[in-house]
Design a protein around this motif. Structure first.
Motif, PDB file in Angstrom:
ATOM      1  N   THR A  37      -0.509   9.835  15.316  1.00 57.04           N
ATOM      2  CA  THR A  37      -1.797   9.132  15.338  1.00 57.04           C
ATOM      3  C   THR A  37      -2.352   8.978  13.931  1.00 57.04           C
ATOM      4  N   ASP A  38      -2.135   9.981  13.085  1.00 60.43           N
ATOM      5  CA  ASP A  38      -2.562   9.857  11.678  1.00 60.43           C
ATOM      6  C   ASP A  38      -1.834   8.701  10.994  1.00 60.43           C
ATOM      7  N   LEU A  39      -0.547   8.570  11.266  1.00 63.61           N
ATOM      8  CA  LEU A  39       0.237   7.483  10.677  1.00 63.61           C
ATOM      9  C   LEU A  39      -0.232   6.120  11.190  1.00 63.61           C
ATOM     10  N   LEU A  45      -5.725   1.138   8.447  1.00 62.91           N
ATOM     11  CA  LEU A  45      -6.396   0.993   7.142  1.00 62.91           C
ATOM     12  C   LEU A  45      -5.639   0.038   6.230  1.00 62.91           C
ATOM     13  N   ALA A  46      -4.324   0.097   6.268  1.00 63.36           N
ATOM     14  CA  ALA A  46      -3.521  -0.791   5.417  1.00 63.36           C
ATOM     15  C   ALA A  46      -3.732  -2.257   5.807  1.00 63.36           C
ATOM     16  N   PHE A  47      -3.800  -2.531   7.109  1.00 68.68           N
ATOM     17  CA  PHE A  47      -4.046  -3.907   7.545  1.00 68.68           C
ATOM     18  C   PHE A  47      -5.453  -4.359   7.174  1.00 68.68           C
ATOM     19  N   VAL A  48      -6.424  -3.471   7.340  1.00 68.23           N
ATOM     20  CA  VAL A  48      -7.806  -3.811   6.971  1.00 68.23           C
ATOM     21  C   VAL A  48      -7.899  -4.059   5.472  1.00 68.23           C
ATOM     22  N   ASP A  63       3.504 -11.379   6.002  1.00 67.12           N
ATOM     23  CA  ASP A  63       3.279 -10.321   5.026  1.00 67.12           C
ATOM     24  C   ASP A  63       2.761  -9.076   5.724  1.00 67.12           C
ATOM     25  N   VAL A  64       3.575  -8.026   5.737  1.00 61.87           N
ATOM     26  CA  VAL A  64       3.170  -6.745   6.293  1.00 61.87           C
ATOM     27  C   VAL A  64       2.863  -5.838   5.109  1.00 61.87           C
ATOM     28  N   ALA A  69       3.828  -0.780   6.897  1.00 61.36           N
ATOM     29  CA  ALA A  69       5.245  -0.751   7.276  1.00 61.36           C
ATOM     30  C   ALA A  69       5.817   0.660   7.170  1.00 61.36           C
ATOM     31  N   LEU A  70       5.484   1.352   6.091  1.00 58.82           N
ATOM     32  CA  LEU A  70       5.987   2.719   5.907  1.00 58.82           C
ATOM     33  C   LEU A  70       5.402   3.672   6.943  1.00 58.82           C
ATOM     34  N   ALA A  71       4.118   3.536   7.237  1.00 57.96           N
ATOM     35  CA  ALA A  71       3.484   4.406   8.232  1.00 57.96           C
ATOM     36  C   ALA A  71       4.092   4.186   9.614  1.00 57.96           C
ATOM     37  N   LEU A  72       4.330   2.935   9.977  1.00 58.22           N
ATOM     38  CA  LEU A  72       4.929   2.640  11.277  1.00 58.22           C
ATOM     39  C   LEU A  72       6.365   3.154  11.346  1.00 58.22           C
ATOM     40  N   GLN A  73       7.093   2.995  10.261  1.00 57.86           N
ATOM     41  CA  GLN A  73       8.467   3.502  10.216  1.00 57.86           C
ATOM     42  C   GLN A  73       8.474   5.027  10.335  1.00 57.86           C
TER      43      GLN A  73
END
Length: 174
Positions: A37-39, A45-48, A63-64, A69-73
């Motif tokens: 959940t933290d990730l 936040l990255a998208f915002v 554009d991601v 991308a790293l957090a989702l991975q």
């Protein structure tokens, strides 16, 4: 209400974090689920942030943000490394749907030998495809949380079905 792809991805990531957070109970998976959940929150936040600093002249829909991308991975890897979380492979793919402009790929078919399992798989895949297509709808953000929860439930059921089919096969065929 029309939103940008990054804004919609943030809403989906936030809804997914809420669903995972709701699953977090005392037990062996608790730490992994909390970290996941933290990730997902980092992805939000990255998208915002990507919206705040976006180049208005850019029309790139795919554009991601790197942090997202790293957090989702990392969330996918953590779930894979901790199967007790109950999160299926590809559970974060719905977050990227608005940014890529297409629904996530369906899980690979498991080719069950029993007609009943084959029918279950077909039904679940059809429902999942429909729900994840609905996730691209930015006109009804109030439905996003329900679509995300349903997507995760269907992906989990498909993962359980794949496990059941695999367990029915002789060890020599696995």
């Amino acid at each position: 209400m029309t939103t940008t792809p990054a804004q919609h991805a943030a809403v989906i990531a936030d809804a997914l974090a809420a669903v995972v957070r709701h699953r977090t109970k005392p037990g062996p998976a608790r730490n992994a689920l909390e970290h996941i959940t933290d990730l997902l929150d980092i992805a939000v936040l990255a998208f915002v942030d990507s919206e705040q600093f976006a180049d208005p002249a850019s029309t790139a829909a795919t554009d991601v943000p790197v942090d997202a991308a790293l957090a989702l991975q990392d969330a996918e890897t953590l779930a894979s490394d901790n199967p007790q979380t109950g999160l299926p492979r590809g559970f974060t793919a719905v977050v990227l749907a608005p940014v890529t402009g297409r629904a996530p790929e369906l899980p690979a078919p498991v080719d069950p030998a029993l007609a009943q399992l084959a029918q279950q798989q077909t039904t679940l895949c059809s429902r999942l495809a429909l729900v994840e297509e609905w996730l691209l709808d930015t006109e009804h953000p109030e439905a996003t949380a329900d679509y995300v929860a349903t997507s995760l439930t269907l992906r989990t059921r498909l993962a359980h079905l794949a496990t059941a089919v695999d367990n029915r096969r002789p060890a020599s065929q696995r």
